[in-house]
Design a protein around this motif. Structure first.
Motif, short mmCIF file in Angstrom:
data_model
loop_
_atom_site.label_atom_id
_atom_site.label_comp_id
_atom_site.label_asym_id
_atom_site.label_seq_id
_atom_site.Cartn_x
_atom_site.Cartn_y
_atom_site.Cartn_z
N TYR A 1 -31.98 -10.62 -49.68
CA TYR A 1 -32.14 -10.45 -50.93
C TYR A 1 -31.32 -9.27 -51.80
CZ TYR A 1 -35.10 -10.92 -55.12
OH TYR A 1 -35.83 -11.22 -56.36
N ASP A 2 -30.94 -9.26 -52.81
CA ASP A 2 -30.00 -8.35 -53.49
C ASP A 2 -30.76 -6.88 -53.68
OD1 ASP A 2 -28.36 -6.46 -55.20
OD2 ASP A 2 -27.68 -8.47 -56.60
N ILE A 3 -30.07 -5.95 -52.89
CA ILE A 3 -30.78 -4.60 -52.86
C ILE A 3 -30.84 -4.11 -54.23
CG2 ILE A 3 -30.03 -4.22 -50.32
CD1 ILE A 3 -27.97 -2.24 -51.39
N ARG A 4 -30.10 -4.30 -55.13
CA ARG A 4 -30.08 -3.79 -56.73
C ARG A 4 -31.41 -4.07 -57.11
NH1 ARG A 4 -24.49 -5.84 -58.46
NH2 ARG A 4 -25.36 -7.80 -57.42
N ASP B 1 -26.62 5.92 -48.16
CA ASP B 1 -27.64 6.40 -49.21
C ASP B 1 -28.42 4.99 -49.65
OD1 ASP B 1 -27.75 9.03 -48.72
OD2 ASP B 1 -26.86 9.52 -50.70
N GLU B 2 -27.54 3.96 -50.06
CA GLU B 2 -28.08 2.63 -50.31
C GLU B 2 -28.80 2.13 -49.45
OE1 GLU B 2 -24.75 1.23 -54.04
OE2 GLU B 2 -25.01 0.28 -52.05
N PHE C 1 -24.07 -4.63 -44.71
CA PHE C 1 -23.37 -3.31 -45.09
C PHE C 1 -21.86 -3.60 -45.20
CE2 PHE C 1 -22.91 -2.97 -40.72
CZ PHE C 1 -21.40 -2.16 -40.58
N GLU C 2 -21.23 -2.53 -45.98
CA GLU C 2 -19.89 -2.57 -46.04
C GLU C 2 -19.40 -1.04 -46.27
OE1 GLU C 2 -17.88 -4.03 -49.75
OE2 GLU C 2 -18.34 -5.57 -48.66
N GLY C 3 -18.40 -0.71 -45.89
CA GLY C 3 -17.75 0.59 -46.20
C GLY C 3 -18.32 1.88 -45.66
N THR D 1 -26.11 5.85 -38.22
CA THR D 1 -27.32 6.69 -38.46
C THR D 1 -28.32 6.32 -39.11
OG1 THR D 1 -25.97 7.78 -40.08
CG2 THR D 1 -25.47 8.79 -37.89
N LEU D 2 -28.34 5.17 -39.51
CA LEU D 2 -29.32 4.67 -40.39
C LEU D 2 -30.71 4.88 -39.65
CD1 LEU D 2 -28.13 1.55 -42.14
CD2 LEU D 2 -28.41 3.71 -43.14
#
Length: 258
Positions: A203-206, A232-233, A246-248, A253-254
């Motif tokens: 699902y889109d995290i936004r 943070d996202e 994820f990317e970037g 460390t999550l």
């Protein structure tokens, strides 16, 4: 429901491989996918059907964004695609194919089980040819993998033809899809869960938190959030889902993730 492997919910998944255009490592390329494998991270990738029935690893409908060529990628054969280079790919890569758009068979040969693969089946039309071609390539693959799609019919295909393969239903706001508002809302609200019986949801995290996601997760369906582009996202998304694509950034460390 198929068994959910630990990697799917326990290790952040590299979106289109561990790509970095500033270093000439392009999304969905062999170097990006192999870099994820060397880093101990599962790799997400996208697959589409070519004109000759081959399966290509490429996200976009057209060649425009990532190459100097133009037009729909589906109009090309595998041999024609070999002449199309990825823009910005490193010129000093040891393999000439590293600057090219890979076929799924190339990826399976190179990765060879070195890391799990999360394969998004990019089907915007009738279910059948693409799914058959992908399933055929994966039938003898010895590595770990799961499949996912925004198309409920594609997810249902794996339920019917390969029920032991973990399958996921993707959802978001469908802003760029040529569908009516009623269908867009049904897809966003995960109303096709019963019809395709996914083992997990992407699902889109936004859009998180979202009531349909919360209900599915409470019922025991794992949720992957896409796509986190900062630490943070990802941390915020993980309050509402089980893992992130994820990317970037470095995901090591999550909280609660390897």
């Amino acid at each position: 429901m198929s068994h959910i492997p630990e990697w799917l919910t326990g290790i952040p998944i590299a979106h289109r491989g561990l790509h970095d255009p500033s270093r000439g490592v392009i999304e969905n390329s062999l170097p990006a996918l192999w870099t994820a494998a060397r880093s101990g991270l599962p790799a997400e990738l996208d697959v589409r059907l070519l004109a000759d029935g081959e399966v290509v690893v490429f996200h976009d409908r057209t060649l425009d964004r990532l190459t100097d060529a133009r037009g729909p990628i589906a109009a090309l054969s595998a041999s024609e695609l070999r002449r199309v280079a990825l823009s910005g790919a490193r010129a000093d890569d040891p393999r000439p194919d590293d600057a090219r758009i890979p076929l799924l068979r190339d990826v399976l040969d190179v990765i060879a089980g070195a890391t799990p693969l999360l394969i998004e089946v990019k089907n915007e039309g009738e279910v059948g040819a693409l799914e058959d071609a992908v399933a055929s390539l994966l039938a003898d693959y010895g590595g770990a993998y799961a499949v996912q799609s925004f198309h409920p019919g594609t997810v249902a295909y794996w339920r019917d033809h390969a029920p032991g393969v973990p399958r996921g239903l993707l959802s978001g706001d469908f802003r760029d899809d040529r569908i009516d508002d009623a269908m867009r809302l049904r897809l966003r609200n995960l109303e096709f869960m019963d019809a395709c019986a996914p083992d997990f949801i992407g699902y889109d995290i936004r859009l998180l938190p979202a009531a349909p996601v919360s209900r599915a997760r409470a019922a025991g369906t794992p949720v992957l959030g896409w796509t986190a582009r900062s630490h943070d996202e990802a941390e915020r998304a993980l309050e509402h889902c089980d893992n992130v694509i994820f990317e970037g950034f470095d995901p090591s460390t999550l909280r609660g993730k390897k």
